[in-house]
Motif scaffolding. Sequence first.
Motif, PDB file in Angstrom:
ATOM      1  N   TYR A 219       0.854  -1.178   0.000  1.00 26.67           N
ATOM      2  CA  TYR A 219       0.000   0.000   0.000  1.00 26.67           C
ATOM      3  C   TYR A 219       0.899   1.240   0.000  1.00 26.67           C
ATOM      4  O   TYR A 219       1.954   1.250   0.632  1.00 26.67           O
ATOM      5  CB  TYR A 219      -0.877   0.059   1.260  1.00 26.67           C
ATOM      6  N   GLU A 220       0.444   2.291  -0.659  1.00 27.55           N
ATOM      7  CA  GLU A 220       1.201   3.532  -0.620  1.00 27.55           C
ATOM      8  C   GLU A 220       0.302   4.693  -0.199  1.00 27.55           C
ATOM      9  O   GLU A 220      -0.887   4.724  -0.516  1.00 27.55           O
ATOM     10  CB  GLU A 220       1.841   3.831  -1.976  1.00 27.55           C
ATOM     11  N   LEU A 221       0.868   5.606   0.544  1.00 28.05           N
ATOM     12  CA  LEU A 221       0.213   6.849   0.896  1.00 28.05           C
ATOM     13  C   LEU A 221       1.283   7.919   0.997  1.00 28.05           C
ATOM     14  O   LEU A 221       2.478   7.622   1.028  1.00 28.05           O
ATOM     15  CB  LEU A 221      -0.573   6.742   2.199  1.00 28.05           C
ATOM     16  N   TYR A 222       0.853   9.172   1.031  1.00 28.23           N
ATOM     17  CA  TYR A 222       1.802  10.274   1.085  1.00 28.23           C
ATOM     18  C   TYR A 222       1.520  11.148   2.296  1.00 28.23           C
ATOM     19  O   TYR A 222       0.367  11.339   2.692  1.00 28.23           O
ATOM     20  CB  TYR A 222       1.724  11.111  -0.191  1.00 28.23           C
ATOM     21  N   VAL A 223       2.604  11.677   2.890  1.00 32.56           N
ATOM     22  CA  VAL A 223       2.498  12.548   4.063  1.00 32.56           C
ATOM     23  C   VAL A 223       3.427  13.744   3.906  1.00 32.56           C
ATOM     24  O   VAL A 223       4.371  13.709   3.121  1.00 32.56           O
ATOM     25  CB  VAL A 223       2.852  11.782   5.366  1.00 32.56           C
ATOM     26  N   ASP A 224       3.138  14.795   4.671  1.00 32.04           N
ATOM     27  CA  ASP A 224       3.951  16.015   4.603  1.00 32.04           C
ATOM     28  C   ASP A 224       3.887  16.719   5.953  1.00 32.04           C
ATOM     29  O   ASP A 224       2.810  16.887   6.520  1.00 32.04           O
ATOM     30  CB  ASP A 224       3.397  16.931   3.501  1.00 32.04           C
ATOM     31  N   ASP A 225       5.042  17.112   6.477  1.00 34.75           N
ATOM     32  CA  ASP A 225       5.083  17.864   7.738  1.00 34.75           C
ATOM     33  C   ASP A 225       5.314  19.345   7.485  1.00 34.75           C
ATOM     34  O   ASP A 225       5.597  20.108   8.409  1.00 34.75           O
ATOM     35  CB  ASP A 225       6.155  17.308   8.681  1.00 34.75           C
ATOM     36  N   GLY A 226       5.209  19.756   6.223  1.00 36.31           N
ATOM     37  CA  GLY A 226       5.433  21.140   5.843  1.00 36.31           C
ATOM     38  C   GLY A 226       6.766  21.361   5.159  1.00 36.31           C
ATOM     39  O   GLY A 226       7.011  22.431   4.600  1.00 36.31           O
ATOM     40  N   SER A 227       7.610  20.326   5.177  1.00 37.54           N
ATOM     41  CA  SER A 227       8.937  20.458   4.566  1.00 37.54           C
ATOM     42  C   SER A 227       9.014  19.792   3.200  1.00 37.54           C
ATOM     43  O   SER A 227      10.040  19.871   2.517  1.00 37.54           O
ATOM     44  CB  SER A 227      10.003  19.865   5.488  1.00 37.54           C
ATOM     45  N   GLY A 228       7.932  19.126   2.804  1.00 32.97           N
ATOM     46  CA  GLY A 228       7.928  18.416   1.528  1.00 32.97           C
ATOM     47  C   GLY A 228       7.281  17.048   1.661  1.00 32.97           C
ATOM     48  O   GLY A 228       7.439  16.375   2.674  1.00 32.97           O
ATOM     49  N   GLU A 229       6.549  16.666   0.649  1.00 27.27           N
ATOM     50  CA  GLU A 229       5.817  15.405   0.672  1.00 27.27           C
ATOM     51  C   GLU A 229       6.743  14.205   0.475  1.00 27.27           C
ATOM     52  O   GLU A 229       7.713  14.279  -0.287  1.00 27.27           O
ATOM     53  CB  GLU A 229       4.773  15.429  -0.445  1.00 27.27           C
ATOM     54  N   VAL A 230       6.424  13.109   1.164  1.00 24.15           N
ATOM     55  CA  VAL A 230       7.184  11.872   0.990  1.00 24.15           C
ATOM     56  C   VAL A 230       6.214  10.703   1.020  1.00 24.15           C
ATOM     57  O   VAL A 230       5.130  10.791   1.621  1.00 24.15           O
ATOM     58  CB  VAL A 230       8.270  11.713   2.089  1.00 24.15           C
ATOM     59  N   GLN A 231       6.594   9.644   0.364  1.00 23.77           N
ATOM     60  CA  GLN A 231       5.745   8.461   0.317  1.00 23.77           C
ATOM     61  C   GLN A 231       6.013   7.534   1.502  1.00 23.77           C
ATOM     62  O   GLN A 231       7.163   7.370   1.916  1.00 23.77           O
ATOM     63  CB  GLN A 231       5.988   7.691  -0.976  1.00 23.77           C
ATOM     64  N   VAL A 232       4.941   6.953   2.027  1.00 19.71           N
ATOM     65  CA  VAL A 232       5.038   5.868   3.010  1.00 19.71           C
ATOM     66  C   VAL A 232       4.601   4.615   2.280  1.00 19.71           C
ATOM     67  O   VAL A 232       3.492   4.560   1.738  1.00 19.71           O
ATOM     68  CB  VAL A 232       4.130   6.114   4.228  1.00 19.71           C
ATOM     69  N   TYR A 233       5.482   3.607   2.211  1.00 22.67           N
ATOM     70  CA  TYR A 233       5.134   2.366   1.524  1.00 22.67           C
ATOM     71  C   TYR A 233       5.008   1.243   2.543  1.00 22.67           C
ATOM     72  O   TYR A 233       5.974   0.896   3.223  1.00 22.67           O
ATOM     73  CB  TYR A 233       6.166   1.978   0.462  1.00 22.67           C
ATOM     74  N   VAL A 234       3.796   0.694   2.638  1.00 22.21           N
ATOM     75  CA  VAL A 234       3.512  -0.394   3.577  1.00 22.21           C
ATOM     76  C   VAL A 234       3.523  -1.704   2.809  1.00 22.21           C
ATOM     77  O   VAL A 234       2.654  -1.949   1.968  1.00 22.21           O
ATOM     78  CB  VAL A 234       2.151  -0.192   4.265  1.00 22.21           C
ATOM     79  N   HIS A 235       4.496  -2.542   3.076  1.00 22.05           N
ATOM     80  CA  HIS A 235       4.607  -3.824   2.381  1.00 22.05           C
ATOM     81  C   HIS A 235       3.494  -4.769   2.815  1.00 22.05           C
ATOM     82  O   HIS A 235       3.158  -4.857   4.000  1.00 22.05           O
ATOM     83  CB  HIS A 235       5.972  -4.454   2.660  1.00 22.05           C
ATOM     84  N   GLY A 236       2.950  -5.504   1.856  1.00 22.70           N
ATOM     85  CA  GLY A 236       1.894  -6.455   2.168  1.00 22.70           C
ATOM     86  C   GLY A 236       2.332  -7.538   3.126  1.00 22.70           C
ATOM     87  O   GLY A 236       1.513  -8.105   3.854  1.00 22.70           O
ATOM     88  N   SER A 237       3.629  -7.816   3.160  1.00 24.50           N
ATOM     89  CA  SER A 237       4.178  -8.865   4.031  1.00 24.50           C
ATOM     90  C   SER A 237       4.547  -8.360   5.423  1.00 24.50           C
ATOM     91  O   SER A 237       5.091  -9.109   6.233  1.00 24.50           O
ATOM     92  CB  SER A 237       5.413  -9.483   3.374  1.00 24.50           C
ATOM     93  N   ALA A 238       4.255  -7.082   5.719  1.00 19.12           N
ATOM     94  CA  ALA A 238       4.652  -6.498   7.007  1.00 19.12           C
ATOM     95  C   ALA A 238       3.602  -6.664   8.099  1.00 19.12           C
ATOM     96  O   ALA A 238       3.798  -6.183   9.222  1.00 19.12           O
ATOM     97  CB  ALA A 238       4.991  -5.021   6.831  1.00 19.12           C
ATOM     98  N   GLY A 239       2.491  -7.309   7.783  1.00 17.93           N
ATOM     99  CA  GLY A 239       1.516  -7.650   8.821  1.00 17.93           C
ATOM    100  C   GLY A 239       0.488  -6.596   9.152  1.00 17.93           C
ATOM    101  O   GLY A 239      -0.171  -6.678  10.197  1.00 17.93           O
ATOM    102  N   PHE A 240       0.287  -5.618   8.287  1.00 16.60           N
ATOM    103  CA  PHE A 240      -0.694  -4.564   8.547  1.00 16.60           C
ATOM    104  C   PHE A 240      -2.105  -5.016   8.172  1.00 16.60           C
ATOM    105  O   PHE A 240      -2.300  -5.759   7.207  1.00 16.60           O
ATOM    106  CB  PHE A 240      -0.343  -3.306   7.766  1.00 16.60           C
TER     107      PHE A 240
END
Length: 232
Positions: free
Chosen positions: A171-192
């Motif tokens: 799964y992918e989503l994007y986040v930003d703390d005000g310094s620039g957007e970055v992707q968070v990649y959640v692997h299917g095998s990581a147990g989420f």
Amino acid sequence: MIPSRMEFSSRAATGLRVLLGCLSLAVFVACDDPGSEPSKSTPITQARTQENGSTVTVEGYVTVVPGNFSSALGNEGFALQDNTGGIYVKLAEKLDFGLGTRVRVTGKLNDEANLRILESESASVEKLEGTQLVTPKEVRTGDVKESTEGLLVRISANVTRAVHEELPYGYELYVDDGSGEVQVYVHGSAGFDSETLRALSVGQRIEVTGLSAQYESTYEVAPRQPSDLVVR
């Protein structure tokens, strides 16, 4: 057999991606075959700068356990870190050790989808005495880039794009703390849990601990387990 995320990266039409790392570490001696001269471990940051195909020996503490990212990477590798840097180790065979395990690895340097990796074999991975959990480096989302690749990092930011599924890879989503957007990649095998991820909404603040990685031109943070993603 389902291709790995890395195999898909070579096909322009797929749009799928791969991911897929600071504690003190002394310089140890790595023993090769009986009767051979011992070789010293190379600091990981120094090893990362050597040419592709170079054989190096590195030593550090495990930050991503074996097989954690297998769904997208298509291998049973792990990540480790010393006091200079971190790197992902690619393995075909899954080994059994946990976070914080001290290991020595010999392998060949390479790049896969622009992620710096160390290709190795299970026989070239030595489990050493002592364990120590690596403390994640607190970074801004805009600072997740080449200088942090391979390190265990932690970011705290607002969700800017809802979760996009690309199962069975992850799964992918994007986040930003005000310094620039970055992707968070959640692997299917990581147990989420997929429902928990789908419930994340734009504007929600989350804290993510994970491996700082890269897929082609995209930098990302890859959490290793459900406790690595906390809603604030």
